[in-house]
Design a protein around this motif. Structure first.
Motif, PDB file in Angstrom:
ATOM      1  N   ILE A   1       0.817  -1.221   0.000  1.00 36.04           N
ATOM      2  CA  ILE A   1       0.000   0.000   0.000  1.00 36.04           C
ATOM      3  C   ILE A   1       0.849   1.269   0.000  1.00 36.04           C
ATOM      4  CG2 ILE A   1      -2.049  -1.036   1.047  1.00 36.04           C
ATOM      5  CD1 ILE A   1      -1.085   0.278   3.735  1.00 36.04           C
ATOM      6  N   ALA A   2       2.171   1.124  -0.096  1.00 34.19           N
ATOM      7  CA  ALA A   2       3.045   2.312  -0.073  1.00 34.19           C
ATOM      8  C   ALA A   2       2.638   3.266  -1.186  1.00 34.19           C
ATOM      9  CB  ALA A   2       4.500   1.884  -0.243  1.00 34.19           C
ATOM     10  N   GLY A   3       2.465   4.533  -0.851  1.00 35.97           N
ATOM     11  CA  GLY A   3       2.143   5.555  -1.839  1.00 35.97           C
ATOM     12  C   GLY A   3       0.687   5.606  -2.275  1.00 35.97           C
ATOM     13  N   LEU A   4      -0.164   4.745  -1.737  1.00 37.69           N
ATOM     14  CA  LEU A   4      -1.579   4.721  -2.158  1.00 37.69           C
ATOM     15  C   LEU A   4      -2.460   5.543  -1.215  1.00 37.69           C
ATOM     16  CD1 LEU A   4      -2.112   0.918  -3.018  1.00 37.69           C
ATOM     17  CD2 LEU A   4      -1.378   2.781  -4.528  1.00 37.69           C
ATOM     18  N   ASN A   5      -3.598   5.995  -1.765  1.00 37.22           N
ATOM     19  CA  ASN A   5      -4.643   6.622  -0.941  1.00 37.22           C
ATOM     20  C   ASN A   5      -5.504   5.502  -0.370  1.00 37.22           C
ATOM     21  OD1 ASN A   5      -4.029   9.375  -1.579  1.00 37.22           O
ATOM     22  ND2 ASN A   5      -4.931   9.006  -3.604  1.00 37.22           N
ATOM     23  N   VAL A   6      -5.215   5.114   0.864  1.00 42.43           N
ATOM     24  CA  VAL A   6      -5.889   3.962   1.458  1.00 42.43           C
ATOM     25  C   VAL A   6      -7.079   4.420   2.297  1.00 42.43           C
ATOM     26  CG1 VAL A   6      -5.635   2.066   3.130  1.00 42.43           C
ATOM     27  CG2 VAL A   6      -3.791   2.565   1.498  1.00 42.43           C
ATOM     28  N   ILE A   7      -8.220   3.778   2.058  1.00 40.99           N
ATOM     29  CA  ILE A   7      -9.377   4.011   2.923  1.00 40.99           C
ATOM     30  C   ILE A   7      -9.714   2.692   3.605  1.00 40.99           C
ATOM     31  CG2 ILE A   7     -11.743   4.855   3.094  1.00 40.99           C
ATOM     32  CD1 ILE A   7     -11.224   6.421   0.515  1.00 40.99           C
ATOM     33  N   LEU A   8      -9.529   2.690   4.900  1.00 42.33           N
ATOM     34  CA  LEU A   8      -9.806   1.499   5.696  1.00 42.33           C
ATOM     35  C   LEU A   8     -11.305   1.472   5.972  1.00 42.33           C
ATOM     36  CD1 LEU A   8      -8.515  -0.845   7.308  1.00 42.33           C
ATOM     37  CD2 LEU A   8      -8.016   0.806   9.130  1.00 42.33           C
ATOM     38  N   ILE A   9     -11.941   0.363   5.584  1.00 42.64           N
ATOM     39  CA  ILE A   9     -13.403   0.289   5.665  1.00 42.64           C
ATOM     40  C   ILE A   9     -13.803  -0.720   6.733  1.00 42.64           C
ATOM     41  CG2 ILE A   9     -15.502  -0.249   4.358  1.00 42.64           C
ATOM     42  CD1 ILE A   9     -14.353   1.590   2.532  1.00 42.64           C
ATOM     43  N   GLU A  10     -14.611  -0.258   7.694  1.00 41.95           N
ATOM     44  CA  GLU A  10     -15.018  -1.138   8.791  1.00 41.95           C
ATOM     45  C   GLU A  10     -16.536  -1.052   8.957  1.00 41.95           C
ATOM     46  OE1 GLU A  10     -14.873  -3.605  10.359  1.00 41.95           O
ATOM     47  OE2 GLU A  10     -13.694  -3.547  12.192  1.00 41.95           O
ATOM     48  N   ASP A  11     -17.122  -2.136   9.465  1.00 39.70           N
ATOM     49  CA  ASP A  11     -18.568  -2.138   9.675  1.00 39.70           C
ATOM     50  C   ASP A  11     -18.961  -1.219  10.828  1.00 39.70           C
ATOM     51  OD1 ASP A  11     -17.440  -3.775  11.637  1.00 39.70           O
ATOM     52  OD2 ASP A  11     -18.515  -5.581  11.040  1.00 39.70           O
ATOM     53  N   ILE A  12     -18.245  -1.355  11.955  1.00 41.11           N
ATOM     54  CA  ILE A  12     -18.637  -0.582  13.140  1.00 41.11           C
ATOM     55  C   ILE A  12     -17.402  -0.211  13.954  1.00 41.11           C
ATOM     56  CG2 ILE A  12     -19.090  -2.688  14.496  1.00 41.11           C
ATOM     57  CD1 ILE A  12     -21.466  -1.189  15.793  1.00 41.11           C
ATOM     58  N   LEU A  13     -17.417   1.007  14.439  1.00 38.75           N
ATOM     59  CA  LEU A  13     -16.361   1.488  15.330  1.00 38.75           C
ATOM     60  C   LEU A  13     -16.948   1.486  16.730  1.00 38.75           C
ATOM     61  CD1 LEU A  13     -13.684   2.891  16.014  1.00 38.75           C
ATOM     62  CD2 LEU A  13     -14.621   4.988  15.082  1.00 38.75           C
ATOM     63  N   ASP A  14     -16.382   0.622  17.580  1.00 36.93           N
ATOM     64  CA  ASP A  14     -16.964   0.395  18.906  1.00 36.93           C
ATOM     65  C   ASP A  14     -15.952   0.870  19.950  1.00 36.93           C
ATOM     66  OD1 ASP A  14     -18.767  -0.618  20.798  1.00 36.93           O
ATOM     67  OD2 ASP A  14     -17.979  -2.637  20.685  1.00 36.93           O
ATOM     68  N   THR A  15     -15.158  -0.025  20.509  1.00 41.15           N
ATOM     69  CA  THR A  15     -14.132   0.423  21.468  1.00 41.15           C
ATOM     70  C   THR A  15     -12.993   1.155  20.759  1.00 41.15           C
ATOM     71  OG1 THR A  15     -12.866  -1.621  21.287  1.00 41.15           O
ATOM     72  CG2 THR A  15     -14.575  -1.546  22.987  1.00 41.15           C
ATOM     73  N   GLY A  16     -12.802   0.853  19.468  1.00 43.02           N
ATOM     74  CA  GLY A  16     -11.698   1.453  18.728  1.00 43.02           C
ATOM     75  C   GLY A  16     -10.429   0.611  18.761  1.00 43.02           C
ATOM     76  N   LEU A  17     -10.460  -0.500  19.495  1.00 40.57           N
ATOM     77  CA  LEU A  17      -9.257  -1.340  19.611  1.00 40.57           C
ATOM     78  C   LEU A  17      -8.831  -1.883  18.245  1.00 40.57           C
ATOM     79  CD1 LEU A  17     -10.216  -3.306  22.854  1.00 40.57           C
ATOM     80  CD2 LEU A  17      -8.231  -1.798  22.593  1.00 40.57           C
ATOM     81  N   THR A  18      -9.805  -2.374  17.468  1.00 38.79           N
ATOM     82  CA  THR A  18      -9.493  -2.963  16.163  1.00 38.79           C
ATOM     83  C   THR A  18      -8.894  -1.920  15.228  1.00 38.79           C
ATOM     84  OG1 THR A  18     -11.393  -4.423  16.447  1.00 38.79           O
ATOM     85  CG2 THR A  18     -10.466  -4.270  14.220  1.00 38.79           C
ATOM     86  N   LEU A  19      -9.568  -0.773  15.113  1.00 39.20           N
ATOM     87  CA  LEU A  19      -9.076   0.224  14.155  1.00 39.20           C
ATOM     88  C   LEU A  19      -7.773   0.866  14.608  1.00 39.20           C
ATOM     89  CD1 LEU A  19     -12.285   1.892  12.703  1.00 39.20           C
ATOM     90  CD2 LEU A  19     -10.647   0.411  11.551  1.00 39.20           C
ATOM     91  N   SER A  20      -7.579   1.057  15.899  1.00 33.22           N
ATOM     92  CA  SER A  20      -6.316   1.685  16.304  1.00 33.22           C
ATOM     93  C   SER A  20      -5.158   0.728  16.026  1.00 33.22           C
ATOM     94  CB  SER A  20      -6.340   2.158  17.753  1.00 33.22           C
ATOM     95  OG  SER A  20      -6.393   1.076  18.624  1.00 33.22           O
ATOM     96  N   TYR A  21      -5.386  -0.566  16.206  1.00 26.38           N
ATOM     97  CA  TYR A  21      -4.362  -1.565  15.868  1.00 26.38           C
ATOM     98  C   TYR A  21      -4.078  -1.540  14.363  1.00 26.38           C
ATOM     99  CZ  TYR A  21      -2.555  -6.236  14.762  1.00 26.38           C
ATOM    100  OH  TYR A  21      -1.831  -7.288  14.252  1.00 26.38           O
ATOM    101  N   LEU A  22      -5.144  -1.579  13.553  1.00 27.80           N
ATOM    102  CA  LEU A  22      -4.957  -1.609  12.094  1.00 27.80           C
ATOM    103  C   LEU A  22      -4.311  -0.334  11.570  1.00 27.80           C
ATOM    104  CD1 LEU A  22      -8.208  -3.409  10.918  1.00 27.80           C
ATOM    105  CD2 LEU A  22      -5.856  -4.271  10.796  1.00 27.80           C
ATOM    106  N   LEU A  23      -4.733   0.810  12.113  1.00 28.68           N
ATOM    107  CA  LEU A  23      -4.137   2.077  11.662  1.00 28.68           C
ATOM    108  C   LEU A  23      -2.638   2.084  11.965  1.00 28.68           C
ATOM    109  CD1 LEU A  23      -6.950   4.572  12.710  1.00 28.68           C
ATOM    110  CD2 LEU A  23      -6.167   4.113  10.371  1.00 28.68           C
ATOM    111  N   ARG A  24      -2.283   1.536  13.119  1.00 26.62           N
ATOM    112  CA  ARG A  24      -0.862   1.514  13.493  1.00 26.62           C
ATOM    113  C   ARG A  24      -0.051   0.658  12.507  1.00 26.62           C
ATOM    114  NH1 ARG A  24      -1.278  -0.374  18.472  1.00 26.62           N
ATOM    115  NH2 ARG A  24      -0.343  -2.396  18.081  1.00 26.62           N
ATOM    116  N   ILE A  25      -0.540  -0.532  12.199  1.00 21.29           N
ATOM    117  CA  ILE A  25       0.276  -1.385  11.307  1.00 21.29           C
ATOM    118  C   ILE A  25       0.241  -0.892   9.858  1.00 21.29           C
ATOM    119  CG2 ILE A  25       0.178  -3.439  12.801  1.00 21.29           C
ATOM    120  CD1 ILE A  25      -1.706  -4.690  10.744  1.00 21.29           C
ATOM    121  N   LEU A  26      -0.877  -0.304   9.432  1.00 20.73           N
ATOM    122  CA  LEU A  26      -0.935   0.171   8.036  1.00 20.73           C
ATOM    123  C   LEU A  26      -0.120   1.450   7.846  1.00 20.73           C
ATOM    124  CD1 LEU A  26      -4.633  -0.570   7.012  1.00 20.73           C
ATOM    125  CD2 LEU A  26      -2.604  -1.987   6.688  1.00 20.73           C
TER     126      LEU A  26
END
Ligand code: IMP
Ligand code: MG
Length: 180
Positions: free
Chosen positions: A91-116
């Motif tokens: 994904i280097a250099g791309l306009n990435v949009i991370l798509i999720e069904d629901i943002l709840d505690t935020g644990l999943t997305l904060s983990y994914l944002l960190r690694i991406l």
């Protein structure tokens, strides 16, 4: 002991969902005018939202999926997020949009944002169908969202309870289930 039957109550109807999906796609189209976007869906729940939004985006669009596990089979997150399936492409250099069904505690997305983020995309944004701000443990804010909802456990339009109900067309509140 007699067991209660699970109850489903409609929270958001399919027509309203699709109206918001189109609005999110229009916002993305406007924000990235003249550029390409790369949609990254979080399996499995976000696959319905991703497919619907992708068809409404009027830009060159590619997509990929990633999978994490955190929830076990019931309603509560274990709190531990683990990568189960990585992306197929860089994904280097791309306009990435991370798509999720629901943002709840935020644990999943904060983990994914960190690694991406470590992979140096040009842009990294978040689009969620649903946002339950009351439950947040990590300070994640979506760039695009369909609906802000109160703290109910919901199923349908991709969201499951123990892998059931994902295919419901309307978004429903689930109650009276036996805890797994
Ligand atoms: P978070 O890591 O707590 O933000 O949770 C995100 C994930 O939890 C989502 O991708 C869903 O799989 C799951 N989840 C959170 N709330 C619900 C719900 O109300 N119904 C179904 N799944 C949910
Ligand atoms: Mg999910």
């Amino acid at each position: 002991m007699e067991q209660k039957k699970p109850k489903l109550k409609i929270l958001i109807r399919r027509g309203a969902i699709h109206e918001r999906v189109r609005a999110v796609a229009r916002q993305i189209t406007r924000d990235f005018r003249g550029q390409r976007v790369h949609l990254v869906g979080v399996l499995k729940g976000a696959s319905f939202f991703l497919c619907d939004v992708a068809r409404e985006i009027d830009l060159e669009t590619s997509l990929d999926f990633i999978a994490v596990s955190s929830y076990g089979s019931g309603k509560e997150s274990s709190g531990q997020v683990r990568l189960v399936k990585d992306l197929d492409t860089r994904i280097a250099g791309l306009n990435v949009i991370l798509i999720e069904d629901i943002l709840d505690t935020g644990l999943t997305l904060s983990y994914l944002l960190r690694i991406l983020r470590q992979r140096r995309p040009k842009e990294l944004r978040v689009a969620v169908m649903l946002d339950k701000p009351a439950r947040r443990l990590k300070p994640v804010k979506p760039d695009y969202w369909g609906f802000r909802i109160p703290n109910h456990f919901v199923v349908g339009y991709g969201l499951d309870y123990a892998e059931q109900y994902r295919n419901l067309k309307d978004l429903c509140i689930l109650s009276d289930v036996q805890e797994l």
